[in-house]
Design a protein around this motif. Structure first.
Motif, PDB file in Angstrom:
ATOM      1  N   ILE A 168       0.727   7.409  -6.143  1.00  0.00           N
ATOM      2  CA  ILE A 168      -0.347   8.410  -6.194  1.00  0.00           C
ATOM      3  C   ILE A 168       0.206   9.792  -5.862  1.00  0.00           C
ATOM      4  N   ARG A 169       1.000   9.852  -4.799  1.00  0.00           N
ATOM      5  CA  ARG A 169       1.581  11.136  -4.377  1.00  0.00           C
ATOM      6  C   ARG A 169       2.440  11.738  -5.499  1.00  0.00           C
ATOM      7  N   ALA A 170       3.271  10.886  -6.114  1.00  0.00           N
ATOM      8  CA  ALA A 170       4.126  11.368  -7.194  1.00  0.00           C
ATOM      9  C   ALA A 170       3.300  11.826  -8.397  1.00  0.00           C
ATOM     10  N   SER A 171       2.231  11.096  -8.720  1.00  0.00           N
ATOM     11  CA  SER A 171       1.366  11.472  -9.849  1.00  0.00           C
ATOM     12  C   SER A 171       0.732  12.834  -9.619  1.00  0.00           C
ATOM     13  N   VAL A 172       0.324  13.078  -8.376  1.00  0.00           N
ATOM     14  CA  VAL A 172      -0.281  14.369  -8.047  1.00  0.00           C
ATOM     15  C   VAL A 172       0.757  15.478  -8.121  1.00  0.00           C
ATOM     16  N   ALA A 219       0.832  -1.206   0.000  1.00  0.00           N
ATOM     17  CA  ALA A 219       0.000   0.000   0.000  1.00  0.00           C
ATOM     18  C   ALA A 219       0.861   1.248   0.000  1.00  0.00           C
ATOM     19  N   PHE A 220       1.992   1.192   0.700  1.00  0.00           N
ATOM     20  CA  PHE A 220       2.914   2.331   0.717  1.00  0.00           C
ATOM     21  C   PHE A 220       3.406   2.638  -0.694  1.00  0.00           C
ATOM     22  N   GLU A 221       3.764   1.589  -1.459  1.00  0.00           N
ATOM     23  CA  GLU A 221       4.231   1.788  -2.833  1.00  0.00           C
ATOM     24  C   GLU A 221       3.140   2.430  -3.684  1.00  0.00           C
ATOM     25  N   VAL A 222       1.895   1.961  -3.505  1.00  0.00           N
ATOM     26  CA  VAL A 222       0.784   2.530  -4.270  1.00  0.00           C
ATOM     27  C   VAL A 222       0.603   4.004  -3.921  1.00  0.00           C
ATOM     28  N   CYS A 223       0.627   4.300  -2.625  1.00  0.00           N
ATOM     29  CA  CYS A 223       0.418   5.685  -2.198  1.00  0.00           C
ATOM     30  C   CYS A 223       1.563   6.589  -2.653  1.00  0.00           C
ATOM     31  N   LEU A 274      -0.169  16.013  -1.543  1.00  0.00           N
ATOM     32  CA  LEU A 274      -0.945  15.160  -0.647  1.00  0.00           C
ATOM     33  C   LEU A 274      -0.123  14.755   0.567  1.00  0.00           C
ATOM     34  N   SER A 275      -0.758  14.727   1.719  1.00  0.00           N
ATOM     35  CA  SER A 275      -0.206  14.094   2.909  1.00  0.00           C
ATOM     36  C   SER A 275      -1.046  12.854   3.174  1.00  0.00           C
TER      37      SER A 275
END
Length: 551
Positions: free
Chosen positions: A494-498, A487-491, A514-515
């Motif tokens: 997501i954070r990098a995409s944003v 889940a950390f890798e997914v988040c 995002l935090s």
């Protein structure tokens, strides 16, 4: 095997011989037999026999590395198979075509085939078929350079099978997950997460080691060569060269005996990389130069007329994008080690050009795929008359679930995870400074930000994940069957995409970060999990925002 030698042999016997050739990986014989059945069945009006022959023609061309030819004959076979209704054979052919298309960089075609295979598997109600189709879709994303999306789909497939998988399904799942882990390793090692690369490579080793006995049990020559190839590649990357070499040589020799052209090319590239790892740069350069010349010569002949030459001309492979990229990277390293400045610059520029091409192709294909998926889901809701009920569980601004949706869906997920001792992770996501965005740019811009954040969440999560708008500027994602590290890798993705999203298009000077806070079960209680995730979000903000924190 000449066409004349097959005259007078019944179609049923020819098909039986072709199936046997498929099992024994006798590719030349099998293709000649399948071509003979195809043309005779076409002339005599035997649709079912012609459809099966078309699928076999596709298989043999795929294994021989003739990817453009495979897609051509596969499309001809599909024109016969689709009117016959959904079938496992059609699903399998579509999966093969999706892989071939993505190998060539035709990502939109690949995703379309994978999506159709998944849809047919759902119509047939076959869980195993559905899991294999999910693996096929994941393999598309892996070839597009998105191992995280690939891993989520493949993990979802593994969850469908659990303990009921056959050796074939285990080989498919484990081998694909190993390939995905290798792709993630290269991105982490060369990108923003080098500290995670070692753990990812260790996971790849576990997957490769686990896949090997299943492939031997299954007895499929291609599967045996592929699992040996993956096992050897992981050991090579770990620097365990003496262990890697016999596996790579075994896989290369088997690929050459059977005629698995693309796998042979990949293995020869890896053996050159092994020479590089041993400091034998000249030997590596010579091997890579010979391989580049061979692939260039064969790739130039790919555009033959298939119907005119099917029984007389051997398939001519075209070099897949992924292999071309690997060849240029290895050649760059070898040329640099030999101080060949001109060739090293050439191969570096070629590699970067291919990387840009893959990135643009990925974005275009994913955009088309997700639009199609959303349209299909909307049409399905409308057809079932469930739109009004579904609206009660959706946030009207973002289209994500709301708190009522959470109350309805999370408790059953937690009960199932607790009963089967399966992992589950919750992510609470805060859009940093949304209040300031509303004050500076207006509430309309703030709403657009929330809508685009919701879309980015959709694009980076699985269909089985639960996506919710938790509050004004907060989102909640529930990852079933997912440990905290995954889940950390997914988040992080997501954070990098944003972070790189073109927010300035909404308003000059606009920037969004995002935090994110993660909490994993146990405990298996909604309030406890969300409270822990909220505490992790607060820590992420305290550490400077724009980061992911674990509870």
């Amino acid at each position: 095997m000449s066409p004349a030698a097959l005259d007078g042999v019944p179609l049923s016997e020819l098909l039986a011989r072709a199936r046997l050739a498929q099992q024994q990986a006798r590719l030349d014989d099998g293709l000649a037999l399948a071509d003979a059945v195809w043309h005779r069945a076409d002339a005599e009006g035997f649709i079912n026999e012609q459809a099966e022959a078309g699928k076999l023609r596709s298989f043999f061309r795929l294994r021989m590395g003739d990817l453009p030819g495979m897609l051509e004959v596969g499309e001809r076979a599909l024109r016969l198979m689709r009117p016959l209704g959904a079938s496992p054979a059609t699903c399998e052919l579509l999966r093969w075509m999706s892989l071939a298309a993505c190998e060539l960089g035709a990502y939109e075609q690949g995703l379309a085939c994978a999506h159709e295979a998944l849809k047919l598997a759902g119509e047939l109600g076959d869980v195993r078929l559905h899991a294999v189709a999910l693996n096929g879709l994941g393999a598309c994303f892996e070839r597009m350079g998105d191992p995280w999306q690939a891993e989520r789909l493949m993990s979802e497939a593994a969850g469908l099978l659990r303990t009921n998988a056959t050796p074939y399904e285990r080989v498919v799942t484990l081998t694909n997950l190993c390939t995905v882990a290798l792709g993630a390793y290269h991105l982490q090692r060369d990108g923003a997460a080098p500290e995670q690369a070692t753990r990812t490579l260790e996971r790849a080793l576990e997957l490769a080691r686990e896949a090997r006995p299943h492939s031997l049990q299954l007895g499929d020559r291609y599967g045996i060569a592929l699992t040996a190839s993956n096992f050897g590649e992981v050991l090579l990357l770990m620097g365990r060269l003496d262990e890697a070499e016999p596996l790579l040589i075994e896989a290369r020799d088997e690929s050459q005996r059977a005629g698995f052209r693309l796998l042979d090319w990949r293995l020869r590239c890896m053996l050159a990389e092994l020479h590089l790892a041993r400091g034998q740069s000249n030997a590596a350069w010579q091997q890579l130069q010979a391989l580049r010349e061979e692939t260039a010569a064969l790739g130039a002949d790919a555009g033959v007329d298939l119907e005119a030459s099917a029984a007389t001309v051997a398939p001519q492979p075209r070099v897949p994008l992924f292999l071309s990229l690997r060849l240029h990277h290895a050649s760059y390293r070898a040329a640099r080690a030999l101080a060949l400045l001109g060739p090293s610059l050439f191969h570096l520029e070629q590699a970067r050009t291919l990387e840009r091409r893959r990135a643009v192709g990925q974005l275009m294909a994913q955009s088309q795929y997700f639009v199609s998926r959303m349209e299909a889901e909307f049409a399905s809701d409308a057809a079932s008359g469930s739109s009004r009920d579904a609206a009660e569980f959706k946030d009207p601004l973002t289209g994500l679930g709301n708190r009522r949706c959470l109350e309805a869906r999370l408790p059953p997920l937690l009960r199932a995870a607790e009963q089967d001792t399966r992992p589950l992770t919750v992510a609470l996501i805060d859009a940093d400074g949304l209040r300031n965005i509303n004050e500076r740019h207006g509430h309309e811009t703030g709403d657009r930000v929330l809508q685009e954040l919701a879309q980015l969440l959709r694009e980076n999560t699985r269909g089985s994940d639960l996506l919710l708008r938790w509050s004004g500027e907060e989102f909640l994602v529930v990852f079933p069957d997912t440990v905290a590290d995954r889940a950390f890798e997914v988040c992080e993705r997501i954070r990098a995409s944003v972070s790189v999203h073109p927010w300035h298009k909404l308003a000059d000077g606009l920037d969004v970060t995002l935090s994110m806070g993660l909490a994993s079960a146990p405990p298996y209680g909604t309030d406890l999990l969300i409270a822990r995730a909220n505490a992790a979000v607060e820590r992420a903000k305290h550490l400077g925002r724009n980061r992911v924190a674990l509870a």
